[in-house]
Scaffold this active site. Structure first.
Site, PDB file in Angstrom:
ATOM      1  N   ASP A 120      13.248 -39.245 -38.518  1.00  0.00           N
ATOM      2  CA  ASP A 120      12.793 -40.092 -37.360  1.00  0.00           C
ATOM      3  C   ASP A 120      13.344 -41.629 -37.960  1.00  0.00           C
ATOM      4  O   ASP A 120      12.604 -42.154 -38.578  1.00  0.00           O
ATOM      5  CB  ASP A 120      11.683 -40.217 -37.004  1.00  0.00           C
ATOM      6  N   VAL A 121      14.279 -42.200 -37.008  1.00  0.00           N
ATOM      7  CA  VAL A 121      14.819 -43.484 -37.545  1.00  0.00           C
ATOM      8  C   VAL A 121      13.821 -44.634 -37.173  1.00  0.00           C
ATOM      9  O   VAL A 121      14.108 -46.022 -37.547  1.00  0.00           O
ATOM     10  CB  VAL A 121      16.192 -43.915 -36.750  1.00  0.00           C
ATOM     11  N   ASN A 172      15.937 -50.493 -38.388  1.00  0.00           N
ATOM     12  CA  ASN A 172      16.010 -49.766 -39.652  1.00  0.00           C
ATOM     13  C   ASN A 172      17.545 -49.547 -39.942  1.00  0.00           C
ATOM     14  O   ASN A 172      18.079 -49.563 -41.296  1.00  0.00           O
ATOM     15  CB  ASN A 172      15.362 -48.526 -39.800  1.00  0.00           C
ATOM     16  N   ASP A 232      18.974 -37.522 -38.163  1.00  0.00           N
ATOM     17  CA  ASP A 232      18.566 -36.830 -36.866  1.00  0.00           C
ATOM     18  C   ASP A 232      17.189 -36.339 -37.007  1.00  0.00           C
ATOM     19  O   ASP A 232      16.908 -35.863 -37.836  1.00  0.00           O
ATOM     20  CB  ASP A 232      19.628 -35.947 -36.419  1.00  0.00           C
ATOM     21  N   TYR A 277      15.101 -47.814 -21.404  1.00  0.00           N
ATOM     22  CA  TYR A 277      16.507 -47.568 -22.165  1.00  0.00           C
ATOM     23  C   TYR A 277      17.248 -48.951 -21.934  1.00  0.00           C
ATOM     24  O   TYR A 277      17.689 -49.424 -23.003  1.00  0.00           O
ATOM     25  CB  TYR A 277      17.291 -46.348 -21.297  1.00  0.00           C
ATOM     26  N   ARG A 330      22.108 -35.067 -16.974  1.00  0.00           N
ATOM     27  CA  ARG A 330      23.325 -36.155 -16.751  1.00  0.00           C
ATOM     28  C   ARG A 330      24.471 -35.314 -15.653  1.00  0.00           C
ATOM     29  O   ARG A 330      24.130 -34.113 -15.616  1.00  0.00           O
ATOM     30  CB  ARG A 330      23.826 -36.207 -18.013  1.00  0.00           C
TER      31      ARG A 330
HETATM   32  P1  NAD Z   1      22.311 -37.016 -27.183  1.00  0.00           P
HETATM   33  O1  NAD Z   1      20.730 -37.155 -26.693  1.00  0.00           O
HETATM   34  O2  NAD Z   1      22.796 -35.851 -27.199  1.00  0.00           O
HETATM   35  O3  NAD Z   1      21.953 -37.694 -28.637  1.00  0.00           O
HETATM   36  C1  NAD Z   1      21.235 -38.666 -29.527  1.00  0.00           C
HETATM   37  C2  NAD Z   1      21.044 -38.174 -30.638  1.00  0.00           C
HETATM   38  O4  NAD Z   1      19.906 -39.107 -31.389  1.00  0.00           O
HETATM   39  C3  NAD Z   1      20.178 -36.939 -30.538  1.00  0.00           C
HETATM   40  O5  NAD Z   1      20.675 -35.753 -31.510  1.00  0.00           O
HETATM   41  C4  NAD Z   1      18.811 -36.892 -31.101  1.00  0.00           C
HETATM   42  O6  NAD Z   1      18.106 -36.189 -31.641  1.00  0.00           O
HETATM   43  C5  NAD Z   1      18.863 -38.394 -31.824  1.00  0.00           C
HETATM   44  N1  NAD Z   1      17.622 -38.769 -32.001  1.00  0.00           N
HETATM   45  C6  NAD Z   1      17.065 -39.757 -30.740  1.00  0.00           C
HETATM   46  N2  NAD Z   1      16.060 -40.450 -31.482  1.00  0.00           N
HETATM   47  C7  NAD Z   1      15.780 -40.246 -32.565  1.00  0.00           C
HETATM   48  C8  NAD Z   1      15.206 -40.915 -33.547  1.00  0.00           C
HETATM   49  N3  NAD Z   1      14.053 -41.601 -33.314  1.00  0.00           N
HETATM   50  N4  NAD Z   1      15.433 -40.594 -34.965  1.00  0.00           N
HETATM   51  C9  NAD Z   1      16.514 -39.694 -35.248  1.00  0.00           C
HETATM   52  N5  NAD Z   1      17.327 -39.222 -34.273  1.00  0.00           N
HETATM   53  C10 NAD Z   1      17.039 -39.758 -33.013  1.00  0.00           C
HETATM   54  O7  NAD Z   1      22.972 -38.609 -26.770  1.00  0.00           O
HETATM   55  P2  NAD Z   1      24.390 -38.963 -26.961  1.00  0.00           P
HETATM   56  O8  NAD Z   1      24.897 -38.794 -25.491  1.00  0.00           O
HETATM   57  O9  NAD Z   1      25.175 -38.160 -27.814  1.00  0.00           O
HETATM   58  O10 NAD Z   1      24.228 -40.578 -27.031  1.00  0.00           O
HETATM   59  C11 NAD Z   1      24.368 -40.823 -28.222  1.00  0.00           C
HETATM   60  C12 NAD Z   1      24.303 -42.532 -28.126  1.00  0.00           C
HETATM   61  O11 NAD Z   1      25.401 -43.151 -27.280  1.00  0.00           O
HETATM   62  C13 NAD Z   1      22.934 -43.078 -27.574  1.00  0.00           C
HETATM   63  O12 NAD Z   1      22.576 -44.094 -28.522  1.00  0.00           O
HETATM   64  C14 NAD Z   1      23.242 -43.498 -26.300  1.00  0.00           C
HETATM   65  O13 NAD Z   1      22.535 -44.315 -25.811  1.00  0.00           O
HETATM   66  C15 NAD Z   1      24.753 -43.988 -26.449  1.00  0.00           C
HETATM   67  N6  NAD Z   1      25.423 -43.672 -25.206  1.00  0.00           N
HETATM   68  C16 NAD Z   1      25.862 -42.497 -24.795  1.00  0.00           C
HETATM   69  C17 NAD Z   1      26.583 -42.464 -23.471  1.00  0.00           C
HETATM   70  C18 NAD Z   1      27.038 -40.930 -23.038  1.00  0.00           C
HETATM   71  O14 NAD Z   1      27.617 -41.073 -21.953  1.00  0.00           O
HETATM   72  N7  NAD Z   1      26.853 -40.007 -23.771  1.00  0.00           N
HETATM   73  C19 NAD Z   1      26.657 -43.363 -22.638  1.00  0.00           C
HETATM   74  C20 NAD Z   1      26.358 -44.772 -23.159  1.00  0.00           C
HETATM   75  C21 NAD Z   1      25.789 -44.809 -24.246  1.00  0.00           C
HETATM   76  N1  UDP Z   2      23.229 -37.444 -10.417  1.00  0.00           N
HETATM   77  C1  UDP Z   2      23.370 -36.563  -9.364  1.00  0.00           C
HETATM   78  N2  UDP Z   2      23.013 -35.221  -9.599  1.00  0.00           N
HETATM   79  C2  UDP Z   2      22.217 -34.929 -10.648  1.00  0.00           C
HETATM   80  C3  UDP Z   2      22.406 -35.911 -11.856  1.00  0.00           C
HETATM   81  C4  UDP Z   2      22.641 -37.130 -11.517  1.00  0.00           C
HETATM   82  O1  UDP Z   2      23.761 -37.149  -8.051  1.00  0.00           O
HETATM   83  O2  UDP Z   2      21.950 -33.798 -10.768  1.00  0.00           O
HETATM   84  C5  UDP Z   2      23.555 -39.001 -10.383  1.00  0.00           C
HETATM   85  C6  UDP Z   2      22.975 -40.165 -10.564  1.00  0.00           C
HETATM   86  O3  UDP Z   2      21.793 -40.209  -9.564  1.00  0.00           O
HETATM   87  C7  UDP Z   2      23.762 -41.172 -10.870  1.00  0.00           C
HETATM   88  C8  UDP Z   2      24.979 -40.388 -11.378  1.00  0.00           C
HETATM   89  O4  UDP Z   2      24.984 -38.955 -10.941  1.00  0.00           O
HETATM   90  O5  UDP Z   2      24.060 -41.908  -9.563  1.00  0.00           O
HETATM   91  C9  UDP Z   2      25.256 -40.511 -12.833  1.00  0.00           C
HETATM   92  O6  UDP Z   2      23.858 -40.106 -13.500  1.00  0.00           O
HETATM   93  P1  UDP Z   2      23.675 -39.559 -15.033  1.00  0.00           P
HETATM   94  O7  UDP Z   2      22.386 -39.492 -15.271  1.00  0.00           O
HETATM   95  O8  UDP Z   2      24.911 -38.739 -15.642  1.00  0.00           O
HETATM   96  O9  UDP Z   2      24.116 -41.032 -15.585  1.00  0.00           O
HETATM   97  P2  UDP Z   2      23.563 -42.549 -15.359  1.00  0.00           P
HETATM   98  O10 UDP Z   2      23.011 -42.749 -14.211  1.00  0.00           O
HETATM   99  O11 UDP Z   2      23.045 -42.868 -16.781  1.00  0.00           O
HETATM  100  O12 UDP Z   2      24.924 -43.144 -15.245  1.00  0.00           O
END
Ligand code: NAD
Ligand code: UDP
Length: 341
Positions: free
Chosen positions: A78-79, A121, A53, A167, A208
């Site tokens: 950094d990955v 990577n 990380d 994204y 979020r």
């Molecule tokens: P998060 O931001 O809490 O965690 C992401 C982690 O990746 C962090 O610790 C960050 O420091 C690290 N990171 C980012 N870029 C990096 C890099 N270049 N090199 C090394 N480390 C790096 O997010 P999360 O919610 O834990 O999400 C984790 C994964 O799950 C992500 O790939 C995200 O796209 C995926 N995901 C999460 C959700 C969700 O609802 N939480 C939904 C869909 C997908």
């Molecule tokens: N959202 C909202 N208020 C906030 C943050 C998010 O109404 O303060 C809404 C956002 O517009 C989306 C939904 O909640 O419709 C989920 O947003 P989030 O960012 O959690 O996830 P994603 O859009 O990536 O699913």
């Protein structure tokens, strides 16, 4: 330490637990929300974990429970730059990527490079080690979906140049790269399309919806509902998502798999639920709907049920209550700030 950590009661089947025991696992994004929960669960099952990380959106404190664990080491890296891990590796979970729209909106180019070079990577490491790799994709690959609920066979409706594209397209590219490695480089690949997951350890204002509404409700501030709040999401508690990741890793499944909870609610309903569960007198204020914000989102989890035997177990009210307890403990001070499970 690992042997004394309690085994979660909603985790792997006995066969999955046997596969993980004495394995060695690399988790990129280990200090993030999902990654830190995954590392803890892996260690509870007897895996030795190397976390990678750069702490860009993650936090060292997320890994506090593993500070003393012999079975855990953290590589600050950094990955997007190649990396090497010595010794045997059985599983790679590639989670490193910003995940909240606020985070990836702040670093658009970096998000694309993390999804592309970072995934290359991670796949290269898996190829070198002959490890099974689970690449974290997202429901965002379906964009603003025209099919509902979303099955894995749906190709999506993504604006390739809008603000979310950094994204969405990074993840779509990551999926394509993973599939290509699976087809041509004899790498044992898996793709998980994670739907909105919530739980303890999300940063209070990471943008979020769940942590934002909880932080606002606890602070007595208005809850910022985007648009009229009629857009839907389907929210999965983190323990369930982690169980899904482990089930996928220990299966032989090669096709993309949705992991999420099909209980679909509107954002306005979510705001009301959080106000009720926190006992907050906060009002609701409406903010502009972000560009390309998906109108509806709900996973079809037939494949996960059939191929992995996985199903989410934690209902929304129970999961939100646990998340609220953890947020309260965190705001009460560092001494109480652990995961309030
Ligand atoms: P998060 O931001 O809490 O965690 C992401 C982690 O990746 C962090 O610790 C960050 O420091 C690290 N990171 C980012 N870029 C990096 C890099 N270049 N090199 C090394 N480390 C790096 O997010 P999360 O919610 O834990 O999400 C984790 C994964 O799950 C992500 O790939 C995200 O796209 C995926 N995901 C999460 C959700 C969700 O609802 N939480 C939904 C869909 C997908
Ligand atoms: N959202 C909202 N208020 C906030 C943050 C998010 O109404 O303060 C809404 C956002 O517009 C989306 C939904 O909640 O419709 C989920 O947003 P989030 O960012 O959690 O996830 P994603 O859009 O990536 O699913």
């Amino acid at each position: 330490m690992p042997s004394t950590m309690p085994l979660p009661n909603d985790g792997c089947t006995p066969a999955q637990a046997v596969a993980l025991r004495s394995s060695r696992t690399v988790v990129t994004g280990a200090a993030g929300f999902l990654g830190s929960h995954l590392c803890e669960r892996l260690i509870a099952y007897g895996s030795h974990v190397v976390g990678v990380d750069d702490l860009s959106t993650g936090r060292g404190e997320n890994l506090a429970a593993l500070d003393e664990a012999d079975a855990f080491e953290l590589l600050l890296h950094d990955v997007t730059l190649p990396f090497h891990v010595s010794g045997q590796v059985d599983y790679v979970f590639h989670l490193a990527s910003p995940a909240s729209p606020l985070d990836y909106g702040k670093q658009p180019v970096r998000t694309l490079v993390t999804g592309s070079a970072g995934t290359l990577n991670a796949l290269t490491l898996a190829a070198q080690k002959q490890a099974r790799i689970v690449v974290a994709s997202t429901s965002e690959v379906y964009g603003d979906p025209l099919e509902h609920p979303q099955r894995e066979s749906y190709w999506g409706n993504v604006n390739p140049v809008g603000p979310r594209s950094v994204y969405d397209e990074a993840k779509r590219y990551a999926e394509a790269l993973t599939a290509a490695f699976g087809r041509t480089a004899q790498v044992d690949t898996a793709i998980v399309r994670i739907f909105n997951t919530y739980g303890p350890r999300m940063r209070p204002y990471d943008g979020r919806v769940v942590p934002t509404f909880i932080a606002q409700a606890l602070a007595g501030q208005p809850l910022t509902v985007a648009g009229d709040g009629s857009q839907t999401r389907s929210l999965c508690f983190v323990d369930d998502t982690v169980s899904g990741l482990l089930a996928l890793a220990t299966s032989g499944e090669r096709e993309p798999v949705n992991i999420g909870n099909p209980h679909e609610i509107t954002v306005l309903q979510l705001a009301d639920m959080i106000r009720e569960l926190t006992g907050s007198a906060s009002s609701i204020t409406h903010t502009p709907l972000p560009a390309d914000d998906p109108r509806r989102r709900c996973p079809d989890i037939t494949r996960a049920r059939q191929a992995l035997g996985w199903t989410p177990l934690v209902d929304l009210s129970a999961g939100l209550s646990r998340t609220i307890d953890a947020a309260r403990a965190a705001t009460a001070g560092p001494a109480l700030a652990g995961d309030a499970r």
